[in-house]
Design a protein around this motif. Structure first.
Motif, PDB file in Angstrom:
ATOM      1  N   TYR A  63       0.857  -1.188   0.000  1.00 54.44           N
ATOM      2  CA  TYR A  63       0.000   0.000   0.000  1.00 54.44           C
ATOM      3  C   TYR A  63       0.893   1.237   0.000  1.00 54.44           C
ATOM      4  O   TYR A  63       1.794   1.350   0.843  1.00 54.44           O
ATOM      5  CB  TYR A  63      -0.866   0.053   1.253  1.00 54.44           C
ATOM      6  N   ALA A  64       0.642   2.172  -0.901  1.00 56.44           N
ATOM      7  CA  ALA A  64       1.409   3.422  -0.950  1.00 56.44           C
ATOM      8  C   ALA A  64       0.610   4.450  -1.734  1.00 56.44           C
ATOM      9  O   ALA A  64      -0.422   4.139  -2.336  1.00 56.44           O
ATOM     10  CB  ALA A  64       2.770   3.199  -1.600  1.00 56.44           C
ATOM     11  N   ALA A  65       1.116   5.679  -1.748  1.00 57.31           N
ATOM     12  CA  ALA A  65       0.412   6.776  -2.415  1.00 57.31           C
ATOM     13  C   ALA A  65       0.618   6.789  -3.926  1.00 57.31           C
ATOM     14  O   ALA A  65      -0.098   7.481  -4.632  1.00 57.31           O
ATOM     15  CB  ALA A  65       0.859   8.114  -1.827  1.00 57.31           C
ATOM     16  N   ASP A  66       1.595   6.036  -4.416  1.00 58.60           N
ATOM     17  CA  ASP A  66       1.802   6.015  -5.869  1.00 58.60           C
ATOM     18  C   ASP A  66       1.961   4.573  -6.340  1.00 58.60           C
ATOM     19  O   ASP A  66       1.917   3.636  -5.542  1.00 58.60           O
ATOM     20  CB  ASP A  66       3.004   6.878  -6.276  1.00 58.60           C
ATOM     21  N   THR A  67       2.153   4.397  -7.626  1.00 57.46           N
ATOM     22  CA  THR A  67       2.187   3.051  -8.202  1.00 57.46           C
ATOM     23  C   THR A  67       3.555   2.399  -8.150  1.00 57.46           C
ATOM     24  O   THR A  67       3.689   1.243  -8.506  1.00 57.46           O
ATOM     25  CB  THR A  67       1.699   3.081  -9.662  1.00 57.46           C
ATOM     26  N   GLY A  68       4.578   3.120  -7.719  1.00 61.24           N
ATOM     27  CA  GLY A  68       5.918   2.538  -7.636  1.00 61.24           C
ATOM     28  C   GLY A  68       6.134   1.810  -6.321  1.00 61.24           C
ATOM     29  O   GLY A  68       5.258   1.734  -5.467  1.00 61.24           O
ATOM     30  N   PHE A  69       7.317   1.242  -6.192  1.00 63.65           N
ATOM     31  CA  PHE A  69       7.743   0.581  -4.953  1.00 63.65           C
ATOM     32  C   PHE A  69       8.977   1.323  -4.460  1.00 63.65           C
ATOM     33  O   PHE A  69      10.101   0.921  -4.709  1.00 63.65           O
ATOM     34  CB  PHE A  69       8.056  -0.896  -5.198  1.00 63.65           C
ATOM     35  N   ASP A  70       8.757   2.440  -3.790  1.00 57.42           N
ATOM     36  CA  ASP A  70       9.841   3.315  -3.353  1.00 57.42           C
ATOM     37  C   ASP A  70       9.958   3.252  -1.832  1.00 57.42           C
ATOM     38  O   ASP A  70       9.091   3.732  -1.118  1.00 57.42           O
ATOM     39  CB  ASP A  70       9.565   4.748  -3.809  1.00 57.42           C
ATOM     40  N   GLY A  71      11.044   2.652  -1.341  1.00 65.66           N
ATOM     41  CA  GLY A  71      11.244   2.482   0.086  1.00 65.66           C
ATOM     42  C   GLY A  71      11.531   3.754   0.845  1.00 65.66           C
ATOM     43  O   GLY A  71      11.651   3.729   2.061  1.00 65.66           O
ATOM     44  N   THR A  72      11.627   4.883   0.147  1.00 67.21           N
ATOM     45  CA  THR A  72      11.865   6.154   0.839  1.00 67.21           C
ATOM     46  C   THR A  72      10.564   6.902   1.105  1.00 67.21           C
ATOM     47  O   THR A  72      10.574   7.931   1.763  1.00 67.21           O
ATOM     48  CB  THR A  72      12.809   7.062   0.032  1.00 67.21           C
ATOM     49  N   LYS A  73       9.458   6.376   0.591  1.00 71.20           N
ATOM     50  CA  LYS A  73       8.152   7.018   0.769  1.00 71.20           C
ATOM     51  C   LYS A  73       7.276   6.176   1.688  1.00 71.20           C
ATOM     52  O   LYS A  73       7.469   4.968   1.807  1.00 71.20           O
ATOM     53  CB  LYS A  73       7.482   7.211  -0.589  1.00 71.20           C
ATOM     54  N   PRO A  74       6.287   6.795   2.326  1.00 65.54           N
ATOM     55  CA  PRO A  74       5.423   6.045   3.250  1.00 65.54           C
ATOM     56  C   PRO A  74       4.716   4.883   2.560  1.00 65.54           C
ATOM     57  O   PRO A  74       4.193   5.023   1.448  1.00 65.54           O
ATOM     58  CB  PRO A  74       4.403   7.093   3.713  1.00 65.54           C
ATOM     59  N   SER A  75       4.726   3.733   3.237  1.00 63.14           N
ATOM     60  CA  SER A  75       4.056   2.558   2.694  1.00 63.14           C
ATOM     61  C   SER A  75       3.783   1.549   3.799  1.00 63.14           C
ATOM     62  O   SER A  75       4.335   1.632   4.896  1.00 63.14           O
ATOM     63  CB  SER A  75       4.914   1.895   1.610  1.00 63.14           C
ATOM     64  N   VAL A  76       2.910   0.605   3.478  1.00 62.79           N
ATOM     65  CA  VAL A  76       2.624  -0.531   4.350  1.00 62.79           C
ATOM     66  C   VAL A  76       2.737  -1.786   3.502  1.00 62.79           C
ATOM     67  O   VAL A  76       2.234  -1.825   2.372  1.00 62.79           O
ATOM     68  CB  VAL A  76       1.204  -0.440   4.957  1.00 62.79           C
ATOM     69  N   THR A  77       3.406  -2.789   4.044  1.00 66.10           N
ATOM     70  CA  THR A  77       3.493  -4.090   3.389  1.00 66.10           C
ATOM     71  C   THR A  77       2.850  -5.113   4.313  1.00 66.10           C
ATOM     72  O   THR A  77       3.180  -5.181   5.502  1.00 66.10           O
ATOM     73  CB  THR A  77       4.959  -4.474   3.110  1.00 66.10           C
ATOM     74  N   LEU A  78       1.931  -5.885   3.763  1.00 64.39           N
ATOM     75  CA  LEU A  78       1.210  -6.911   4.508  1.00 64.39           C
ATOM     76  C   LEU A  78       1.487  -8.260   3.853  1.00 64.39           C
ATOM     77  O   LEU A  78       1.252  -8.422   2.658  1.00 64.39           O
ATOM     78  CB  LEU A  78      -0.294  -6.610   4.500  1.00 64.39           C
ATOM     79  N   MET A  79       2.023  -9.199   4.626  1.00 61.92           N
ATOM     80  CA  MET A  79       2.342 -10.530   4.107  1.00 61.92           C
ATOM     81  C   MET A  79       1.552 -11.575   4.881  1.00 61.92           C
ATOM     82  O   MET A  79       1.578 -11.580   6.117  1.00 61.92           O
ATOM     83  CB  MET A  79       3.831 -10.825   4.256  1.00 61.92           C
ATOM     84  N   VAL A  80       0.851 -12.458   4.165  1.00 64.29           N
ATOM     85  CA  VAL A  80       0.213 -13.598   4.814  1.00 64.29           C
ATOM     86  C   VAL A  80       1.157 -14.788   4.701  1.00 64.29           C
ATOM     87  O   VAL A  80       1.911 -14.907   3.737  1.00 64.29           O
ATOM     88  CB  VAL A  80      -1.179 -13.929   4.209  1.00 64.29           C
TER      89      VAL A  80
END
Length: 160
Positions: A63-80
């Motif tokens: 989950y993030a505010a844009d379509t990229g995968f940028d580790g310097t921007k706010p994000s949430v990663t959920l793994m089952v």
């Protein structure tokens, strides 16, 4: 650096799920249905897009505010994951040693090193992890990030 740690940590967690077959509880759960974009938006003070598979994985949602995968921007990663992966990560030692977390799921712990930390939760016959990246411009303290992770993990646990 944080993005490298995030990708390495997701790969590490994914490797635990690859060693033991994903159990029915985690295979049937789409991680992108366990949090909403509005929940992530509120937690990170951003406007998150809906969750999407991380690098095509069926077990990891990003989950993030844009379509990229940028580790310097706010994000949430959920793994089952299955409980074997949960137990495997719990046994990691050294700087990645697990620290118990109470009040989330049936059992939970925090694991990580440096600026990378995630909460890992067992609920019934399945398990999951939540990782919050506050972003490089964030003023959030490590304790605040942990509180956000735990709050999101409680939401996920309630849906399993």
């Amino acid at each position: 650096m944080r993005s490298t740690l995030l990708i390495a940590a997701v790969a590490l967690g994914y490797s635990f799920t690859a060693r033991a077959p994903i159990g029915p509880a985690s295979r049937s759960v789409d991680p992108c249905t366990l949090l909403t974009a509005s929940e992530v938006s509120a937690a990170l003070s951003i406007t998150s897009l809906p969750g999407r598979p991380f690098l095509g994985s069926k077990n990891v949602c990003y989950y993030a505010a844009d379509t990229g995968f940028d580790g310097t921007k706010p994000s949430v990663t959920l793994m089952v994951m299955n409980t074997a992966a949960y137990e495997g990560q719990a046994r990691m030692g050294g700087s990645l040693a697990a620290h118990p977390v109470s009040g989330v799921g049936d059992a939970a712990y925090r694991v990580g090193s440096g600026s990378y930390v995630k909460v890992v939760v067992r609920k019934g016959s399945g398990a999951f992890s939540v990782t919050v990246v506050p972003g490089q411009n964030s003023k959030a303290t490590p304790d605040q990030v942990e509180q956000i992770e735990e709050a999101l993990a409680r939401k996920v646990a309630a849906r399993l």
